[in-house]
Scaffold this motif. Structure first.
Motif, PDB file in Angstrom:
ATOM      1  N   ALA A  29       0.576  -0.787  -0.376  1.00 32.12           N
ATOM      2  CA  ALA A  29      -0.814  -0.626  -0.288  1.00 32.12           C
ATOM      3  C   ALA A  29      -1.535  -0.581   1.063  1.00 32.12           C
ATOM      4  N   PHE A  86      -6.167   5.081  -0.388  1.00 32.66           N
ATOM      5  CA  PHE A  86      -6.601   5.240  -1.603  1.00 32.66           C
ATOM      6  C   PHE A  86      -6.837   6.686  -1.790  1.00 32.66           C
ATOM      7  N   ARG A 117      -1.164   2.620   2.800  1.00 31.96           N
ATOM      8  CA  ARG A 117      -1.352   3.797   2.144  1.00 31.96           C
ATOM      9  C   ARG A 117      -2.964   3.981   1.897  1.00 31.96           C
ATOM     10  N   HIS A 173      -2.924   2.670  -5.713  1.00 35.06           N
ATOM     11  CA  HIS A 173      -3.356   2.661  -4.215  1.00 35.06           C
ATOM     12  C   HIS A 173      -2.300   3.392  -3.520  1.00 35.06           C
ATOM     13  N   ALA A 213       0.965   3.448  -3.729  1.00 33.16           N
ATOM     14  CA  ALA A 213       2.347   2.824  -3.214  1.00 33.16           C
ATOM     15  C   ALA A 213       3.394   3.411  -4.239  1.00 33.16           C
ATOM     16  N   CYS A 261       3.143  -4.343  -4.351  1.00 33.39           N
ATOM     17  CA  CYS A 261       1.993  -3.386  -4.570  1.00 33.39           C
ATOM     18  C   CYS A 261       1.166  -3.515  -3.190  1.00 33.39           C
ATOM     19  N   TYR A 303      -8.551  -3.134  -4.499  1.00 35.56           N
ATOM     20  CA  TYR A 303      -6.954  -3.144  -4.793  1.00 35.56           C
ATOM     21  C   TYR A 303      -6.500  -4.482  -5.096  1.00 35.56           C
TER      22      TYR A 303
END
Length: 173
Positions: free
Chosen positions: A60, A65, A63, A135, A137, A56, A4
């Motif tokens: 991410a 995927f 977080r 990803h 977000a 982002c 990412y």
């Protein structure tokens, strides 16, 4: 997360490429007597789009995927890039990141402009929610979408006013 981060880096490189093309075209437009409209909102646009990339990455990092979400969103990001570069190619020297009208240039109605009046903003909207969601977000996607909607309201209004000064449309390419 590494993949990412590489995607965000690729988008950042793409933005730099856009700015190079934009500056070249802006120089040409000004040499042709081009008039800029709505310069006041441009710095806000730069900050918002830069913040999107940073946000982002930040969100991410917290977080996971989710393949069922991430892969379709990546496909949308790629499609948005394709649409953006189709717009750039169609407008040629008249394209830049500012709203500049070259007197007697004629309004371009070919390429994606055959179908909708502001196709580049479709690409911006799609990328604005899809890139963060690659990803997961979702907060970034939501915040950018809301802030970008307000910015696009201004931007499209300025652009429509500027486009009214152009002569008859050019034949489609």
């Amino acid at each position: 997360m590494l993949a990412y981060t590489l995607l965000i880096a690729l988008v950042a490189v793409e933005r730099v490429a856009e700015l190079v093309v934009s500056q070249r075209n802006l120089k040409w437009s000004r040499a042709q007597g081009g008039v800029e409209y709505g310069a006041g909102h441009y710095p806000v646009m730069v900050v918002l789009h830069t913040a999107l990339l940073a946000a982002c990455l930040f969100e991410a990092a917290h977080r996971e995927f989710l393949p069922a979400l991430g892969w379709p969103m990546l496909a949308l990001v790629i499609a948005a890039q394709g649409l953006r570069w189709w717009c750039i190619a169609t407008l040629g020297r008249q394209w830049n990141t500012r709203v500049v009208v070259v007197p007697d240039a004629g309004r371009v109605t070919g390429g994606p402009y055959r179908f909708i009046p502001h196709p580049n903003y479709v690409a911006v909207v799609v990328e604005g929610f899809a890139l963060p969601l690659v990803h997961s977000a979702w907060i970034t996607a939501l915040a950018f979408t809301v802030l970008n909607a307000a910015l696009l309201w201004t931007r499209i209004s300025v652009e429509n006013t500027a486009l009214q000064t152009l002569s008859d449309p050019r034949p489609p390419r």
